[in-house]
Write a protein that holds these residues in place. Structure first.
Motif, mmCIF file in Angstrom:
data_model
loop_
_atom_site.group_PDB
_atom_site.id
_atom_site.type_symbol
_atom_site.label_atom_id
_atom_site.label_comp_id
_atom_site.label_asym_id
_atom_site.label_seq_id
_atom_site.Cartn_x
_atom_site.Cartn_y
_atom_site.Cartn_z
ATOM 1 N N GLY A 283 43.746 35.568 38.449
ATOM 2 C CA GLY A 283 45.015 36.153 38.043
ATOM 3 C C GLY A 283 45.879 36.472 39.252
ATOM 4 O O GLY A 283 45.970 35.693 40.204
ATOM 5 N N ALA A 284 46.462 37.651 39.269
ATOM 6 C CA ALA A 284 47.361 38.040 40.356
ATOM 7 C C ALA A 284 46.638 38.157 41.692
ATOM 8 O O ALA A 284 47.260 38.053 42.753
ATOM 9 N N ASP A 285 45.318 38.349 41.665
ATOM 10 C CA ASP A 285 44.566 38.470 42.918
ATOM 11 C C ASP A 285 44.499 37.153 43.687
ATOM 12 O O ASP A 285 44.137 37.135 44.871
ATOM 13 N N ALA A 286 44.828 36.044 43.041
ATOM 14 C CA ALA A 286 44.841 34.752 43.734
ATOM 15 C C ALA A 286 46.058 34.616 44.641
ATOM 16 O O ALA A 286 46.046 33.823 45.588
ATOM 17 N N ASP A 287 47.112 35.381 44.350
ATOM 18 C CA ASP A 287 48.345 35.261 45.132
ATOM 19 C C ASP A 287 48.090 35.515 46.620
ATOM 20 O O ASP A 287 47.371 36.439 46.992
#
Length: 423
Positions: A283-287
């Protein structure tokens, strides 16, 4: 696509059962077939058309076919002022190296191919190399990335994609140049399995050339708790963490780093980042995660057949319905190498055995610029006959999307550095 619309004079598929039927069921002895009335160059493709690697095998086939379709649409390969079409034959390695070697031998002996286009996997490529040597038939490999392919110093095989140990190492120089303030220290993690370990070693070996200080190099198992390793690295507080591995270990590195509230200024991984499953799992942690690609449609390269990298991508997407990745591009570029070598060789079909050896020598002297990038094969050292010319492209996940961030001439967005703290 209808048979009428194809620009090939023939397309033949060669699998174990088909050969057994043709040679065994009919009970006919093997007789060398006469060439078609209109002479053609005959190319054999060995790849995974079935088995576990079928998806990658289809990528290689699409790339090789894109070149053959494009060159045949122009009337074929130019030799001595005349043009000769390319006749493609296919051998299925069934995702098994030994089967790939058998398929290569059948393509050479039964179909009398002038050249081979190599398999999807490095394992099959290594298995086919002795067959090329035995029959003195050159092979151009558009997919193989393991450095073990080239450490064997194959006389008749040539690689389009730089091996992983070079691309991972070179990518650090690109990243360090983009970092502001300039990165100084790095920790490297390698997953202790074939290919991933070689990638980690490439990162490690590229540290000095990038002007960085290596503070840690850790080999980790493919599965298991990464907390001890990440804790050790976090205590050293490196600017960059580089990881060689496939999707699952990479996802675990991110999850463990967040659980320990450790965020380096840059996190770079060679594999998996371009796979949609990576961003979906995190999710957003991949950014902010950076990855390495050998080729993207945004690279500033072009040639006379495909045009620009972007034009090639558009052509490929129109034919297959999906944007090509670097494997498909590398396989299409393999055809450009063959066309250039045949033109310089100056021999018209059918090629004699001594002509195929001369073709191998002509391929070895390749020095061309293509939509894929520069292609020139190493003549000595650990990367003998591999093309290590292309500069790797850095990609970064930004707002859930993968975008090119470096080098500057290939960038579609600014590089986010340093990464913000975990939310």
């Amino acid at each position: 696509m209808s048979t009428k619309s194809r620009s090939f004079s023939r397309r033949r598929f060669l699998g174990g059962s088909a050969v057994a039927f043709a040679a065994g069921t009919l009970g006919m002895p093997f007789v060398r077939t006469a060439r078609a009335q209109a002479p053609t160059f005959k190319a054999g493709v060995i790849t995974s058309l079935s088995g576990d690697n079928i998806l990658g095998g289809n990528l290689t086939k699409r790339g090789y076919d894109l070149w053959a379709d494009a060159i045949n649409a122009k009337g074929g390969v130019e030799v001595g002022g005349d043009r000769f079409k390319v006749d493609m034959f296919y051998g299925d390695d069934q995702s098994n190296p030994a089967t790939g070697a058998d398929a290569a031998e059948r393509l050479i002996v039964q179909n009398e191919v002038d050249v081979l286009f190599g398999p999807y996997t490095s394992g099959s490529t290594i298995a086919v190399q002795p067959i090329c040597q035995k029959y003195q038939v050159p092979m151009i490999s558009g997919s193989a990335e393991s450095p073990n392919v080239w450490k064997a110093k194959p006389e008749f095989n040539f690689g389009i994609i730089p091996s992983v140990d070079t691309t991972s190492g070179m990518s650090l120089a690109v990243l360090a140049k983009l970092s502001n303030p300039k990165a100084k220290t790095i920790a490297v993690i390698g997953v202790n399995e074939p290919f991933s370990k070689e990638t980690g070693e490439g990162f490690r070996d590229g540290v000095k050339a990038a002007g960085l200080d290596l503070v840690a190099y850790e080999l980790v198992p493919p599965e298991g708790d990464l907390t001890p390793v990440i804790s050790k690295i976090a205590a050293l507080n490196p600017d960059i963490v580089a990881v060689g591995g496939h999707e699952e270990p990479l996802i675990n590195v991110v999850k463990t780093s967040k659980s320990l509230n450790f965020r380096p200024k840059a996190l770079i991984m060679h594999y998996g980042v371009t796979n949609p499953a990576f961003a979906q799992a995190l999710g957003a942690d991949a950014d902010g995660t950076t990855g390495v690609a050998v080729w993207l449609p945004t690279v500033p390269y072009k040639d006379d057949l495909f045009g620009t990298a972007k034009e090639f991508a558009e052509m490929a997407q129109k034919k297959s319905g999906s944007e090509p990745d670097y494997t498909e591009a590398g396989c299409a570029a393999s055809g450009l190498v063959l066309g250039d070598a045949l033109k310089r060789l100056g021999k018209k079909p059918a090629l004699k055995p001594e002509d195929r050896v001369a073709l191998k020598d002509a391929i070895a002297e390749t020095d061309i610029h293509t939509f894929y990038g520069p292609i020139k094969f190493e003549k000595e050292g650990a990367h003998y006959h591999d093309n290590v010319q292309p500069v790797p492209v850095l990609i970064q996940i930004q707002d859930g999307k993968t975008v090119a961030v470096g080098p500057k001439e290939a960038a579609a967005a600014p590089f986010i550095y340093p990464l913000p703290a975990w939310k």
